[in-house]
Motif scaffolding. Sequence first.
Motif, short mmCIF file in Angstrom:
data_model
loop_
_atom_site.label_atom_id
_atom_site.label_comp_id
_atom_site.label_asym_id
_atom_site.label_seq_id
_atom_site.Cartn_x
_atom_site.Cartn_y
_atom_site.Cartn_z
N LYS A 74 0.76 -1.12 0.07
CA LYS A 74 0.04 0.13 -0.07
C LYS A 74 0.86 1.18 0.06
O LYS A 74 0.44 1.98 -0.70
CB LYS A 74 -0.78 0.20 1.01
CG LYS A 74 -1.82 -0.95 1.38
CD LYS A 74 -2.88 -0.85 2.57
CE LYS A 74 -2.47 -1.91 3.65
NZ LYS A 74 -3.23 -1.82 4.77
N SER A 75 1.95 1.13 0.79
CA SER A 75 2.65 2.63 1.06
C SER A 75 3.75 2.47 0.41
O SER A 75 4.68 1.82 0.79
CB SER A 75 2.74 2.84 2.61
OG SER A 75 1.51 2.78 3.15
N VAL A 77 7.60 4.28 0.10
CA VAL A 77 8.47 4.86 0.99
C VAL A 77 9.88 4.81 0.61
O VAL A 77 10.31 4.17 -0.10
CB VAL A 77 8.55 4.17 2.63
CG1 VAL A 77 9.49 4.83 3.53
CG2 VAL A 77 7.31 3.95 3.07
#
Length: 100
Positions: A74-75, A77
């Motif tokens: 999902k994320s 970074v």
Amino acid sequence: MAIKKQYLKSKPVCKVTFSVPAEEAKSVVVVGSFNEWNTKKATKLKKLKNGTFKGSLDLEKDNSYEFRYLIDGKSYVNDNQADSYAWNEFAGADNGVINL
């Protein structure tokens, strides 16, 4: 986060080890220009007992690669120890850059 570079004398490659502290995460992968940003070809990092995800990748030296970590699918970074950053118009955010 950490990036460790180990240049191999026997081959024109650099073994790059990525470490990401993410105790709450279930999975962390590295995607980037070295795998066409394909999440199916992403390098999966292994979760250690201390909650850090770690994994290595052999990349051709004398090149630069853009990359990001994808946490739990999902994320995205960036690594704060990337050599530099490059704006990605598609994502509307910076990508980390590693120079080998």
